[in-house]
Design an enzyme around this catalytic site. Structure first.
Site, mmCIF file in Angstrom:
data_model
loop_
_atom_site.group_PDB
_atom_site.id
_atom_site.type_symbol
_atom_site.label_atom_id
_atom_site.label_comp_id
_atom_site.label_asym_id
_atom_site.label_seq_id
_atom_site.Cartn_x
_atom_site.Cartn_y
_atom_site.Cartn_z
ATOM 1 N N SER A 1 17.439 -6.765 -14.725
ATOM 2 C CA SER A 1 15.989 -6.784 -14.691
ATOM 3 C C SER A 1 15.522 -5.691 -13.749
ATOM 4 O O SER A 1 16.316 -4.901 -13.256
ATOM 5 C CB SER A 1 15.488 -8.156 -14.227
ATOM 6 O OG SER A 1 16.028 -9.185 -15.032
ATOM 7 N N HIS B 1 4.048 0.669 -7.074
ATOM 8 C CA HIS B 1 3.342 1.944 -7.001
ATOM 9 C C HIS B 1 2.091 1.739 -6.153
ATOM 10 O O HIS B 1 1.419 0.705 -6.289
ATOM 11 C CB HIS B 1 2.938 2.450 -8.391
ATOM 12 C CG HIS B 1 4.078 2.531 -9.359
ATOM 13 N ND1 HIS B 1 5.024 3.522 -9.313
ATOM 14 C CD2 HIS B 1 4.423 1.719 -10.389
ATOM 15 C CE1 HIS B 1 5.906 3.334 -10.287
ATOM 16 N NE2 HIS B 1 5.569 2.238 -10.946
ATOM 17 N N CYS C 1 15.100 -11.650 -16.527
ATOM 18 C CA CYS C 1 15.669 -12.292 -17.712
ATOM 19 C C CYS C 1 16.623 -13.381 -17.219
ATOM 20 O O CYS C 1 17.536 -13.097 -16.451
ATOM 21 C CB CYS C 1 16.432 -11.294 -18.575
ATOM 22 S SG CYS C 1 15.409 -9.987 -19.243
#
Length: 270
Positions: free
Chosen positions: A118, A123, A146
């Site tokens: 995963s 950001h 996942c």
């Protein structure tokens, strides 16, 4: 939907559900002059540089029980930073029952869970209005897993990691997995609201709105601080140095900015 522990560990193969959390925070500041705006941006870049953000994401990985496979990080010019982290499953294949509870997750500590490959990304977006004296800092963090553990368990820690005036959070479960009889499961845990993963003492600080599409396993929550102290929105000085008229004008401007971000639309400033 209620599932027993036995049902959770008798899937046909691996848990193929993808669970994605998008966490967006905003910090708002009044910066009267160009020099103040530039100083605020510099302060944000120092406080939330790529190294600091990497440490935050490593703690998120610990909370969801993931191994960090790879880290890419970058500080940008003139401002902002990004970190992308590829993570993989922890050593324990059976998640404890509390991982499925609709409740706030822990603050940083080791919690081992089963997790497929995963990713976690962040950001940052420091920016300022060219004329109106408002500067904002936004950080976007995405946690996609996942397997059995939900990234919502990292939400409590993420909220504590930033100074938040506005929060928007999205959670979605995609795909399906099968039990040993071939029955499709489109979600493997109960959830009625993202708010249930936020501690009550934090909820009390915010106005909160939900927009959920339950049949599609899509959940959205946004938050705006209830209390307003002008000193928290001034950079490098306090309100005591301002006239009463200046205080009222700045307060009006900052609150307007917060409302526009919270409601997601431009509003007529009066």
């Amino acid at each position: 939907m209620t599932m027993t522990t036995e049902q959770r560990i008798t899937l046909h193969g691996f848990n193929n559900l993808t669970k994605s959390l998008s966490f967006n925070m905003y910090d708002i500041c009044f910066t009267k002059t160009k020099e103040e705006r530039e100083a605020y941006i510099k302060y944000i870049d120092q406080q939330y540089n790529a190294d600091r953000l990497t440490a935050i994401l490593k703690s998120v990985a610990d909370i969801i029980g993931a191994y960090v496979l790879n880290i890419a990080k970058q500080d940008y010019e003139p401002q902002g930073a990004s970190v992308t982290m590829l993570v993989s499953e922890g050593p324990i294949e059976q998640a404890p029952d509390e991982s499925f509870e609709e409740s706030p997750g822990p603050l940083p500590k080791a919690v081992a869970m089963h997790l497929s490959t995963s990713h976690i990304t962040v950001h940052t977006y420091p920016e300022y209005h060219p004329d109106e004296g408002i500067s904002t800092f936004r950080a976007d963090i995405d946690v996609s897993t996942c397997g059995e553990i939900s990234p919502l368990k990292a939400l409590n820690y993420l909220i504590h990691s930033f100074d938040n005036d506005i929060l928007t959070m999205d959670y979605r479960v995609r795909g399906f997995t099968r039990d040993i009889n071939g029955y499709k499961l489109f979600i493997d845990h109960d959830i009625s609201s993202i708010q249930n993963y936020i501690p009550p003492e934090i909820q009390e600080l915010y106005h909160m709105i939900d927009v959920n599409v339950y049949q599609e396993n899509i959940f959205h929550t946004k938050c705006k601080l209830r209390e307003f102290d002008l000193n928290n929105y001034l950079f490098g000085y306090t309100k005591d140095t301002l006239s009463r008229e200046e205080q009222l004008e700045i307060e009006k401007s900052v609150k307007w900015e917060m409302d526009e971000i919270f409601y997601g639309k431009n509003m007529v400033f009066t």
